[in-house]
Design an enzyme around this catalytic site. Structure first.
Site, mmCIF file in Angstrom:
data_model
loop_
_atom_site.group_PDB
_atom_site.id
_atom_site.type_symbol
_atom_site.label_atom_id
_atom_site.label_comp_id
_atom_site.label_asym_id
_atom_site.label_seq_id
_atom_site.Cartn_x
_atom_site.Cartn_y
_atom_site.Cartn_z
ATOM 1 N N ASP A 45 0.667 -1.000 -0.090
ATOM 2 C CA ASP A 45 -0.052 0.118 -0.565
ATOM 3 C C ASP A 45 0.880 1.448 0.247
ATOM 4 O O ASP A 45 1.638 1.529 1.446
ATOM 5 C CB ASP A 45 -0.768 0.167 1.234
ATOM 6 C CG ASP A 45 -1.859 1.315 1.310
ATOM 7 O OD1 ASP A 45 -2.280 1.425 -0.203
ATOM 8 O OD2 ASP A 45 -1.622 2.181 2.447
ATOM 9 N N TYR A 50 2.246 9.383 0.356
ATOM 10 C CA TYR A 50 3.981 9.250 1.191
ATOM 11 C C TYR A 50 4.964 9.510 0.902
ATOM 12 O O TYR A 50 5.970 9.497 0.961
ATOM 13 C CB TYR A 50 3.145 8.177 0.695
ATOM 14 C CG TYR A 50 2.185 6.901 1.581
ATOM 15 C CD1 TYR A 50 1.314 7.595 2.365
ATOM 16 C CD2 TYR A 50 2.130 6.005 1.564
ATOM 17 C CE1 TYR A 50 -0.095 7.692 3.087
ATOM 18 C CE2 TYR A 50 0.456 5.431 2.338
ATOM 19 C CZ TYR A 50 -0.353 6.189 2.777
ATOM 20 O OH TYR A 50 -1.653 5.680 3.722
ATOM 21 N N LYS A 79 -2.562 5.934 -4.404
ATOM 22 C CA LYS A 79 -3.454 6.718 -3.617
ATOM 23 C C LYS A 79 -3.669 8.171 -4.793
ATOM 24 O O LYS A 79 -2.575 9.206 -4.296
ATOM 25 C CB LYS A 79 -4.460 6.967 -1.734
ATOM 26 C CG LYS A 79 -4.032 5.300 -1.510
ATOM 27 C CD LYS A 79 -4.006 5.262 0.104
ATOM 28 C CE LYS A 79 -4.146 4.620 0.980
ATOM 29 N NZ LYS A 79 -2.871 3.718 0.893
ATOM 30 N N HIS A 112 -7.575 9.640 -1.727
ATOM 31 C CA HIS A 112 -6.735 9.018 -0.992
ATOM 32 C C HIS A 112 -7.745 10.137 0.391
ATOM 33 O O HIS A 112 -8.555 9.276 1.257
ATOM 34 C CB HIS A 112 -5.472 10.556 -0.387
ATOM 35 C CG HIS A 112 -4.671 9.609 0.970
ATOM 36 N ND1 HIS A 112 -3.358 9.653 -0.029
ATOM 37 C CD2 HIS A 112 -4.800 9.038 1.546
ATOM 38 C CE1 HIS A 112 -2.847 9.371 1.380
ATOM 39 N NE2 HIS A 112 -4.169 9.144 2.393
#
Length: 282
Positions: A45, A50, A79, A112
């Site tokens: 993931d 990130y 995302k 997200h």
């Protein structure tokens, strides 16, 4: 070690437990992701926000190059950020994520956060549908959507998300939302599945189950997710902890233990202050 799988409403199957990669970045992140793959994780993931899509993609490509797994065995998920919700920008963002990952496709792409005040989450969802139709993305879903927002994107597009990734752990069990997901055929993914700074490891029901089974409290909580049908995404850069988190397929909780752990839910159980109706994510 063979983990069970979950079948999405688009017909694809994914592992019933995945590897969370936030905040793994740089060479340390690449090593941690490769370690997770070596340990047996097959669902990774990631997210634009990130800032580690490149790291995750590189680690996956390096691992696949060793011939220990085929591309179809490894599911890579990312995302769409809130700042990219406008339709054309969301389309471009999908291609950018694909380039950063360096893979033949994005296996799963989620919105997200809904960012309802911006009012573009329906547009973003239509863009993910388009990316799926173009073959850029295989499966599409959302993250941090509540029941109302799910109903809105489904009514607008006629397409039900395959996944909704939300905060979910014993102190915040999301029972009503999971019921909604079951009704719609949506797989529930859990971020912060162990409760992070509010981990319930000392709760008597968790301790008793761990002692009965000869496992750790963290393993009990992860098994609780699997027995409820939610897909946990634990994260750790430590190989020993990665292996421990993955080793939850050889035992099950008693129904009464699952119910008692779910009953630990409490009004202040949410770890993160962001509510889908008010939180804005860039």
């Amino acid at each position: 070690m063979t983990l069970p799988t979950l079948t999405l409403n688009d017909g694809f199957t994914i592992p019933a437990l995945g590897f969370g990669t936030y905040p793994l970045v740089g060479d340390e992140g690449r090593i941690a992701v490769r370690s997770a793959l070596k340990t047996g994780y097959r669902l990774l993931d990631s997210a634009v926000n990130y800032e580690n899509e490149g790291v995750v993609g590189l680690a996956a490509r390096e691992y696949l190059a060793r011939g220990k797994a085929s591309r179809s065995d490894v599911t890579v998920q990312t995302k769409l950020p809130g700042r990219h919700h406008a339709f054309d920008r969301a389309i471009a963002s999908g291609y950018e994520s694909l380039a950063r990952l360096g893979l033949d496709r994005i296996d799963i792409m989620l919105i997200h956060w809904p960012n309802p005040s911006a009012g573009l989450y329906k547009e973003a969802w239509r863009a993910l549908i388009e990316l799926r139709e173009r073959g850029v993305v295989r499966s599409i879903g959302v993250s941090n959507f509540n029941e109302r927002l799910l109903d809105e994107v489904i009514a607008d597009s006629g397409v039900v998300p395959a996944i909704n990734q939300v905060e979910l752990h014993p102190y915040f069990p999301q029972t009503s939302l999971m019921d909604k997901h079951a009704e719609l055929g949506i797989v529930t993914q859990a971020w912060s599945p162990l409760g992070k700074r509010k981990a319930p490891y000392a709760e008597p029901v968790v301790v008793a189950a761990a002692e009965r089974l000869g496992v750790t409290p963290a393993q009990v909580v992860l098994r609780w997710h699997l027995d409820r049908g939610s897909l946990p995404l634990p994260k750790s850069a430590t190989p020993a902890r990665q292996a421990e988190n993955l080793a939850v397929d050889a035992f099950s909780l008693l129904p009464e233990e699952v119910e008692a752990i779910t009953a630990l839910g409490r009004p202040d159980g949410r770890l993160f202050g962001g509510d889908p109706e008010t939180h804005e994510e860039m």
